[in-house]
Motif scaffolding. Structure first.
Motif, mmCIF file in Angstrom:
data_model
loop_
_atom_site.group_PDB
_atom_site.id
_atom_site.type_symbol
_atom_site.label_atom_id
_atom_site.label_comp_id
_atom_site.label_asym_id
_atom_site.label_seq_id
_atom_site.Cartn_x
_atom_site.Cartn_y
_atom_site.Cartn_z
ATOM 1 N N VAL A 1 14.261 1.233 4.530
ATOM 2 C CA VAL A 1 14.441 -0.073 5.146
ATOM 3 C C VAL A 1 13.661 -1.090 4.327
ATOM 4 N N TYR A 2 14.341 -2.149 3.929
ATOM 5 C CA TYR A 2 13.681 -3.224 3.177
ATOM 6 C C TYR A 2 13.041 -4.201 4.162
ATOM 7 N N THR A 3 11.787 -4.490 3.970
ATOM 8 C CA THR A 3 11.105 -5.508 4.775
ATOM 9 C C THR A 3 10.520 -6.537 3.811
ATOM 10 N N PRO A 4 10.982 -7.776 3.893
ATOM 11 C CA PRO A 4 10.486 -8.792 2.966
ATOM 12 C C PRO A 4 9.049 -9.181 3.285
ATOM 13 N N ASN B 1 9.448 -16.901 4.826
ATOM 14 C CA ASN B 1 10.646 -17.731 4.731
ATOM 15 C C ASN B 1 11.916 -16.894 4.702
ATOM 16 N N PHE B 2 11.794 -15.645 4.326
ATOM 17 C CA PHE B 2 12.956 -14.772 4.234
ATOM 18 C C PHE B 2 12.914 -13.668 5.277
ATOM 19 N N GLY B 3 12.244 -13.906 6.386
ATOM 20 C CA GLY B 3 12.217 -12.941 7.471
ATOM 21 C C GLY B 3 11.045 -11.999 7.449
#
Length: 130
Positions: free
Chosen positions: A21-24, A28-30
């Motif tokens: 799972v990608y987590t930023p 600003n991008f979640g």
């Protein structure tokens, strides 16, 4: 035996696999909102530019009047030098005005005015189109 090997192989794949799972990081991008202060301080630490406009203070009425008066006096002096040296208009030739050397000539682009500051060696060119 083959069935046992196949089942053990199938079981080991399902045990060791996981979902990526990608987590930023950037909010600003979640990403996490608590990262904002860290990202801002990191960017400011890397910024080598300075804000020159922020250092300008407001001029007082007296300073503004003095600057305006100086500008008007310099404009009047420029007009008087222009009228005394160049007369009614720009004519081709070379003229000395204080430390400035003016060279005026016609070209295919229009009237060209070369200005040379003899003390510093700075030079500029003005082209007045036809």
């Amino acid at each position: 035996m083959k069935l046992l090997t196949f089942l053990s192989f199938l079981f080991t794949i399902s045990v060791y696999s996981q979902q990526l799972v990608y987590t930023p990081k950037n909010p600003n991008f979640g990403g996490e909102t608590f990262n904002y202060q860290w990202l801002l301080s990191s960017a400011q630490a890397q910024n080598s530019f300075t804000d020159n406009q922020g250092s300008n203070d407001q001029q007082s009425e007296l300073e503004y009047f003095q600057e305006s008066l100086n500008s008007q006096l310099l404009g009047q002096l420029t007009r008087s030098v222009y009228n005394s040296e160049l007369g009614d208009g720009l004519e081709p030739g070379t003229f000395n005005v204080g430390d400035l050397l003016l060279e005026i000539f016609e070209s295919g682009e229009g009237l060209v005015v070369n200005i040379l500051d003899t003390t510093t060696g700075e030079q500029t060119q003005i082209i007045i189109p036809n």
